[in-house]
Design an enzyme around this catalytic site. Sequence first.
Site, short mmCIF file in Angstrom:
data_model
loop_
_atom_site.label_atom_id
_atom_site.label_comp_id
_atom_site.label_asym_id
_atom_site.label_seq_id
_atom_site.Cartn_x
_atom_site.Cartn_y
_atom_site.Cartn_z
N GLY A 1 -65.63 61.09 -11.72
CA GLY A 1 -63.42 60.55 -12.28
C GLY A 1 -63.28 60.77 -13.30
N ILE B 1 -60.08 53.75 4.08
CA ILE B 1 -60.37 55.52 5.58
C ILE B 1 -60.50 56.31 3.62
CG2 ILE B 1 -58.32 55.45 5.28
CD1 ILE B 1 -59.10 56.17 8.41
N ARG C 1 -70.17 51.22 -8.97
CA ARG C 1 -70.22 50.97 -10.55
C ARG C 1 -70.86 50.37 -11.32
NH1 ARG C 1 -65.13 53.74 -9.46
NH2 ARG C 1 -64.11 53.00 -7.76
N LYS D 1 -30.73 57.01 12.67
CA LYS D 1 -32.34 56.24 12.20
C LYS D 1 -33.37 55.80 12.35
CE LYS D 1 -33.59 59.34 7.90
NZ LYS D 1 -34.99 59.10 7.20
N ASP E 1 -58.14 60.15 -6.53
CA ASP E 1 -56.83 60.11 -7.62
C ASP E 1 -55.97 61.72 -8.03
OD1 ASP E 1 -57.59 57.62 -7.03
OD2 ASP E 1 -58.07 56.80 -9.07
N SER F 1 -37.40 55.53 12.46
CA SER F 1 -37.27 54.26 11.64
C SER F 1 -37.74 55.34 10.37
CB SER F 1 -39.14 55.33 11.94
OG SER F 1 -38.85 57.09 11.70
N GLY G 1 -54.89 55.30 -5.66
CA GLY G 1 -54.04 55.42 -7.05
C GLY G 1 -54.37 54.08 -7.29
#
EC number: 2.7.1.11
Length: 326
Positions: free
Chosen positions: A108, A257, A78, A220, A134, A222, A177
């Site tokens: 990007g 990751i 950077r 439900k 992104d 999960s 993001g």
Amino acid sequence: MPKKTKLKTIAVVTPGGDAPGMNPAIRAVVRTAIFNGLKVFGIEKGWLGLIEGKIKDLELQSVGGIINRGGTILHTHRCPEFRQKDIRKKAYEKIKAYNIEGLVVIGGDGSLNASNVLIKEFQLPIINIPASIDNDIFGTDYSIGFDTAVNTAVEAIDKIRDTATSHERVFVIEVMGRNNGFIALDVGLVCGAEAIIIPEVPFNIDAIGQKLRYGQQRGKSSFIVVVAEGAARADDVAKQLQKRTKLDVRVSILGHIQRGGSPTALSREAACKLGARAVQLLLEGKKGFMVGLISDKVIETPIDEVLKKKKSIDMNAYKLANMLAS
Ligand code: F6P
């Protein structure tokens, strides 16, 4: 046989955050250039390497065995200092010293902004290739690395779903993001997330809590809530959901990751096609464009236009994800 061209020397650089697929893009640039009789330099460590003159020859064999490797063999950094004009002047001096007549920038939105300034200040012949997990770049359906990041997150969330189901828990999962929800939306749709929180759509935590409680009443076992890092912190969302439901809530932040790993077929295909086209544009004497893929076709858009226009979230996909996971 290599073709004859007026252009003699180009360079390639990968500034900003890395993205899986940068390596096959470097390979495509180098091999297309050499096939066309050009000399190619690789600039290491992004803009910082250009300022410091970390510039090396790239040959056919320099890019052997990298098509399947994540990261960037050129390394990156950077470089906020690049916002200063005197620093950019140093970079330009290196470009002149190495007789670099064309530059391919793989990166990007930060890289696009820097390229635009370099083009305006020094009339540098630059072509950009969009590479960012992104996927927030106008002028291409997807940027190099996005598909790989989405697949990495999907694999992780599918695993989390197993343990969430066993314990009948809610998992709040934060994906990358910085300012947008492209990863979160795609991942949320294909993982069947019960809620997706993205910066582009205001969210109502009470409504999410209610949806989870309703799901619980229907049996439900999960619940997955996908949060884009640019929208909210997963910890805060989890605390608020814990208060509003009687469910056991856990947090998982996927983090970097998502930036690593072997590029998927789609990321590699984009890299091969866009890398080759970027060099062809330089050979045709064009500059100031970004190459991209729209409906599977390679197209070029002026960098100015790419920076002025905003890529928008697919609201139909957002509504669909919410409907399917109700
Ligand atoms: O722009 C890509 C990205 O991975 C963002 O999603 C994230 O916010 C940022 O980079 C992280 O940057 P760094 O690796 O410098 O912390």
